[in-house]
Write an enzyme that holds these catalytic residues in place. Structure first.
Site, PDB file in Angstrom:
ATOM      1  N   GLU B 285     -50.026  -6.634  -2.879  1.00 23.20           N
ATOM      2  CA  GLU B 285     -49.613  -6.566  -1.481  1.00 23.20           C
ATOM      3  C   GLU B 285     -48.946  -7.878  -1.064  1.00 23.20           C
ATOM      4  OE1 GLU B 285     -52.269  -4.160   1.093  1.00 23.20           O
ATOM      5  OE2 GLU B 285     -52.223  -5.895   2.395  1.00 23.20           O
ATOM      6  N   GLU B 288     -45.506  -7.909  -2.410  1.00 25.24           N
ATOM      7  CA  GLU B 288     -44.681  -7.022  -1.590  1.00 25.24           C
ATOM      8  C   GLU B 288     -44.335  -7.691  -0.251  1.00 25.24           C
ATOM      9  OE1 GLU B 288     -46.474  -3.194  -0.777  1.00 25.24           O
ATOM     10  OE2 GLU B 288     -44.780  -2.600   0.479  1.00 25.24           O
ATOM     11  N   CYS B 515     -64.868  -3.331   7.830  1.00 30.57           N
ATOM     12  CA  CYS B 515     -65.761  -2.569   6.940  1.00 30.57           C
ATOM     13  C   CYS B 515     -67.242  -2.877   7.192  1.00 30.57           C
ATOM     14  CB  CYS B 515     -65.420  -2.848   5.486  1.00 30.57           C
ATOM     15  SG  CYS B 515     -63.668  -2.657   5.133  1.00 30.57           S
TER      16      CYS B 515
END
Lengths: 159, 586
Positions: B285, B288, B515
């Site tokens: 990521e 990217e 989370c």
């Protein structure tokens, strides 16, 4: 009452035009649903989804309102809507027996429409004609002081 | 605001104008029972239906009992919360609720955690004298993540408030009337066919067993008992700071070592860490992000912002609610799915076994992960990359079932190579963590310099939407962070409508707190402070890690050298990236 079951673009346009006349959409869902049922004759899933999108509320919420109020229906009414009063006066004068006869003649339940689209049954609370109890309306015509054996003849008029 | 004074059970209390009687009572430690009411202050979840009437109190001068949760405290009020009239009324309320509730506590998934059961117990309800109309029954709705058993619903409507007001998903509504009234989806559709994101926050707030997770523990037991299978387990970052609560530990107690031992004792062949895959996610990521930043700086303005894609409920949300932004999330799979993909390729090769012989089990703080694992694109020839997903609660249950107390176990280490991780990986468990981990790596790769300071305090916290700039050695990278889908919606709408704050990178986690507040975590029972304690524990674990940047994880370096080649390379694309599709749902 005519059969208004087809979901044509014209009808959606009519509904959209109506919604555009409402400046503030918040809190106006029921009003819009009333109009929609007037245009389409009933509120099928496609119409509810459309209203939800245009009113910027969830489809779940629209369905919540539609399923709560007995006035709203998700099934198209028949060509002839048989509305039976189940209010107190009619009820004590035997509306239930009348209803049984209507169900027997048409083969459908309250809230249903017959397979051929000919008849639907709607349960009402008081039509304001208690003196004529028990009362049935077929489309806009009122039939009063009914007995169960009169039902077949009335319904046959509309077959 | 001016304060007012009132008397509750003989105690004088002073509260700000606008407080409820319930809030005033809590201030003087008078714990009026509640059922429908829920106020999670930090996440702005307030359910004030006042429908259950369990919190009624007697107010001097008023004829009727008043629901304390919805009655404003007024100056000079004299309130009694435990008179015989109040207690009788509450008991009657309970009997009425129970008269329309299945008496199957022995086989109910919520037994022991059920707020209705707790009330029945404390009020000594031994029989229900209310008989009459048969109880309401509804179709049980089972998805890969959740089970909705509305026979057990008490119509508190907390789930509806959570789904519509907090998460703004809009999957739920009260439908029908009278005995048929129930919380359901549009057209009473199964949840799997709706805009439901599987975030499971409805489960996290349900007081009864009406909403529970789809339990996979027995399937895991079967896999472990199968001698033909090699069973590999991965544990998500947020599990280690929460599972201790199920064994009597204070919130925020970290039990990583004991958890690893428990998993080994349960019979898992290889005990690995999702944190390894989180580091891998950062490499993919982060690369990217830098590629898209490069394009952006070269004038291709639509190359940014980039959105994180680790959270499966968030992915579901954007697929069904923001079709016009479907191209902006990172294509990187989530850590859970990267782990499954690498385990069943790279690691299966190391073990020299076919992927079909391997069972990958995930331990997740999340219920949407169950759904994510079942997505068709995350399988090869019908064999899923991740076979089974257990929530934190389910693992605790499995450990207890297998005659272990977590706290009695010696600590031990994860297996290698997929157990190696960094501090950057563990902070994936909290809001702000994924983007901080990404920035730690992106900064060093982009600038070629060592980070002057590893801790990005400006990205941390509990505010629903946070925006902060990070100096990338001359270029100010604007970062947006949202937790809770309602906050995510606000941030996404801002981006869609012109992106006035020039945000370049956005992290979203669907659950309040990230989370750590996932729907698979031990129940918070309305105590929002638990989430903050778990969050502190996560940062503590990060600080204590010898390596705190993903690109410095030696096992990840080895994975690229021996197998993947380079981040965002050909094999990476095949194994570690995915694509999204617009889903038109109601």
């Amino acid at each position: 009452m005519s059969v208004k079951t087809d979901l044509t673009e014209t009808k959606f346009n009519e509904l959209e035009a109506y919604m555009e006349t409402i400046p503030v959409k918040k809190g106006e869902l029921i009003r819009v649903l009333h109009k929609a049922q007037g245009i389409f004759g009933y509120l099928p899933e496609e119409v509810q989804k459309y209203v939800a999108k245009k009113m910027n509320v969830s489809t779940a919420k629209v369905f919540g309102v539609v399923s709560f109020y007995s006035y709203f229906t998700m099934k198209p009414k028949g060509e002839h809507d048989i509305a039976i009063c189940l209010g107190t006066a009619c009820y004590v004068r035997g509306a239930e027996k009348i209803l049984d006869a209507i169900k027997r003649e048409t083969g459908i339940e309250v809230g249903e429409t017959s397979a051929d689209g000919k008849f639907s049954i709607t349960g009402l609370r008081c039509v304001g004609a208690c003196g004529l109890a028990p009362v049935v309306m077929v489309n806009d015509k009122v039939y009063g002081r009914l007995t169960a054996d009169m039902i077949k003849g009335i319904i046959d008029n509309y077959r | 605001m001016s304060d007012i004074k009132l008397t509750i059970d003989g105690k004088v209390v002073s509260v700000p104008m606008g407080s409820t009687v319930l809030e005033a009572a809590r201030k003087v430690d008078v714990h009026i029972p509640t059922l429908c009411h829920l106020d999670l202050h930090d996440t702005k979840m307030v359910n004030q239906a006042a429908s259950c009437r369990i919190c009624v109190v007697e107010i001097d001068g008023r004829r009727n009992l008043a629901p304390s949760c919805a009655t404003p405290a007024l100056d000079g009020m004299v309130i009694k919360t435990n008179t015989i009239r109040v207690l009788d009324a509450r008991k009657t309320v309970l009997e009425l609720l129970l008269s329309d509730h299945p008496k199957e506590c022995l086989t109910c998934a919520k037994s022991g955690e059920c707020e209705l059961q707790g009330l029945a117990e404390s009020f000594g309800v031994r029989e229900i004298n209310i008989t009459g109309k048969a109880q309401s029954t509804y179709r049980k709705d089972v998805t890969t993540s959740l089970i909705r058993d509305m026979d057990k619903c008490v119509m508190c409507r907390r789930c509806e408030t959570m789904c519509n007001k907090v998460q703004t998903v809009g999957a739920l509504s009260a439908i029908n009337r009278g005995f048929e009234a129930v919380v359901s989806a549009a057209f009473d559709l199964p949840m799997g066919e709706t805009v439901c994101t599987h975030c499971g926050q409805c489960v996290a707030v349900c007081p009864t067993g009406a909403l529970t997770e789809n339990d996979a523990t027995w399937k895991v037991v079967e896999a472990l008992a199968d001698p033909e299978k090699v069973v590999v387990v991965q544990t998500a970052p947020a599990v280690r700071v929460a599972i201790g609560e199920e064994f009597g530990q204070d919130p925020g107690t970290t039990v990583t070592g004991q958890m690893v031992t428990a998993l080994r004792n349960l019979g898992f062949d290889h005990v690995f860490d999702t944190d390894f895959a989180a580091d891998l996610t950062i490499l993919e990521e982060g690369t990217e992000l830098l590629q898209r930043l490069g394009k952006f700086l070269a004038g291709e303005k639509e190359a940014l912002p980039i959105l994180t894609s680790c959270c499966p409920a968030w992915v579901n949300f954007i697929e069904s609610q923001f079709p016009e932004l479907i191209h902006i999330p990172s294509t990187a799979k989530s850590p859970q799915q990267m782990f499954g993909s690498i385990a069943k390729s790279y690691y299966a090769d190391i073990l020299d076994i076919p992927r079909e012989k391997m069972v990958v089990v995930s331990i997740m703080p999340c219920l949407a992960k169950k759904y994510e694992a079942s997505r068709e694109e995350f399988a090869v020839n019908g064999n899923s990359d991740v076979d089974l997903v257990l929530s934190t609660r389910e693992l605790a249950n499995l450990i207890q079932r297998s005659n272990m107390n977590l706290m009695d176990l010696e600590k031990s280490e994860f297996d290698q190579p997929m157990g190696a991780s960094t501090g950057a990986a563990v902070i994936f468990g909290t809001t702000g963590g994924v983007i901080e981990a990404a920035v730690r790596t992106a900064y060093e790769v982009h600038t070629g310099k060592e980070l002057p300071k590893i801790d990005f305090e400006e990205l941390r916290g509990f505010e629903g939407v946070r925006v902060a700039g990070v100096d990338m050695d001359g270029f100010m990278l604007n970062i947006g962070i949202a937790h809770g889908l309602g906050n995510a919606r606000a941030l996404l709408e801002e981006v869609r409508d012109g992106n006035p704050r020039n945000i370049h990178a956005i992290e979203v986690m669907a659950c309040p707190g990230g989370c750590i507040g996932g729907a698979g975590q031990p129940f918070h029972h309305g105590d929002g402070s638990i989430l903050k304690k778990r969050q502190s524990a996560i940062y503590q674990v990060d600080r204590e890690m010898p390596i705190r940047k993903s690109h410095e994880n030696p096992a990840i370096t080895e994975l690229y050298e021996k197998y993947l080649g380079k981040p965002c390379g050909h094999l990476s694309h095949q194994l570690l990236h995915t694509e999204y599709a617009v889903k038109d749902k109601v």
